[in-house]
Design an enzyme around this catalytic site. Structure first.
Site: not given
Length: 400
Positions: A174, A168-171
């Site tokens: 990005g 979630f946070a990574d997406s």
């Protein structure tokens, strides 16, 4: 790449690994950029080891990196770093996700790169950003989800804080990095200068949960876990139908709440002072929810959805992966196939996150192996001959 792709002609050198930075690279590639992914010659991006896999190919890696070109170069080696500098010399964008200070140690920091390429846009994705007391702390998405405050409000009152079962946070980081790159490229068109885009994994997520900080600083209240509610509108939630299937209903404004009660055959409820306004409904939310729960349990899901759609109430089934893949709307608009890879034949994944009127969108033509394009790119872009490429490969500097 289509002539109408908005980022056609933009060269991106991706030094990022795992999730967030490669997500930014994919977003840029989706809209026409040529993304050259620099990987460790021996191991490649660690995301290649992610589970699940099909015949040894990571599905998660494939989703983020299909259509990119892979160059295997050892950045721990001085010769390798010089090769990457030469690749960057005429690039438009660098995307990186090393811990702050690492690129500077290698002589690849913004000062050095802007000295050889003043127009370069450098997107730096890290756990806590390039500045601040915590900048050197390591950070993955799970850390961002907890440090930002998200996990503390996610879940039910009687359950522990919960992180989502996906990146979630990574997406979100990005996506934010890609937006920052696009703004920097636009600004470069006016100034001629590149700049640094600094993305901390937790900050885009903290923006999403930002009302909780206003609530605390303005009212002194710490938001707690409240399940499917938002604490801002009633009725809203996920409900079980008579056939055991679930659906969502969001009566997030007065008009929809009025139509929902009418759809339930209880139009008079909206005239009751306890339920007449959103504030009153939130005060009596348990009673409101009991009405909706009882009504949903009296009918099968498809019948509920048909009724709610007739009354223009915002609703949707709770889909699993098989539901999404079978839905003609998603198949027409959203899902795409990775082509040119026999292992992933007929597999589907989400395509671009937005649509543009003059651009039909990309194709996803294969998942690169580690260093698959090393000879092609270093030969054509750096004018290295076969003998030099062989020497570098024998020395372990490149994969070729």
């Amino acid at each position: 790449m289509s002539e109408s792709a908005p980022l056609r002609g933009i060269k991106v050198v991706e030094l990022g690994t795992m999730y967030a930075a490669p997500t930014a690279g994919r977003m840029l590639r989706d809209f026409g950029a040529d993304v050259i992914k620099v990987e460790d010659p021996s191991t490649g991006d660690y995301a290649r080891q992610w589970i699940p896999q099909k015949d040894g190919l990571s599905l998660g890696f494939s989703r983020l990196n299909a259509g990119k070109r892979s160059v295997g170069v050892d950045l721990r080696n001085q010769e390798g770093r010089e090769l990457v500098k030469r690749l960057i010399a005429d690039a438009d964008v660098v995307v990186e996700s090393f811990r702050p200070g690492r690129l500077e140690e290698w002589g690849l920091g913004p000062d050095e790169l802007h000295a050889i390429n003043p127009g370069l846009v450098i997107a730096r994705v890290s756990g806590f950003g390039q500045t601040g007391p915590n900048r050197l702390l390591p950070g993955f998405g799970t850390v961002a989800e907890t440090a930002s405050g998200f996990a503390n409000v996610n879940g039910w009152p009687d359950s522990p804080p919960t992180s989502p079962p996906f990146g979630f946070a990574d997406s979100i980081a990005g996506l934010s990095a890609a937006m920052g790159v696009s703004m920097a490229l636009f600004n470069r068109g006016r100034t001629g200068k590149g700049e640094v885009v600094d993305v901390a994994l937790y900050e885009p997520l903290m923006f999403i949960v930002g009302d909780m900080f206003l609530k605390y600083t303005a009212l002194g209240e710490i938001q707690q876990r409240i399940g499917n509610s938002t604490g801002a509108a009633s009725p809203r939630g996920i409900y079980e139908a008579a056939d055991g299937k679930f659906l969502s209903i969001a009566a997030s404004n007065q008009a929809i709440a009025t139509r929902l009660f009418a759809a339930m055959g209880r139009a008079q409820v909206i005239e009751d002072p306890r339920y007449a306004t959103n504030a009153a409904r939130l005060e009596h939310n348990d009673e409101v929810q009991a009405m909706v729960i009882d009504w949903c349990k009296s009918l099968p899901r498809n019948e509920i959805l048909t009724i709610l759609e007739k009354f223009e109430v915002v609703c949707a089934p709770v889909n699993d992966a098989s539901d999404v893949v079978a839905d003609p709307h998603f198949r027409e608009r959203t899902l795409v196939e990775i082509t040119g890879n026999e292992i992933l034949r007929n597999t589907l994944m989400p395509g671009p996150v937005l649509h543009m009127s003059d651009y039909a969108g990309p194709t996803y033509d294969g998942v690169p192996t580690v260093g698959e394009h090393t000879r092609e790119i270093l030969g054509s872009q750096l004018d290295l001959g076969d003998d030099e490429l062989d020497r570098l490969a024998d020395a372990g500097v490149i994969t070729a």
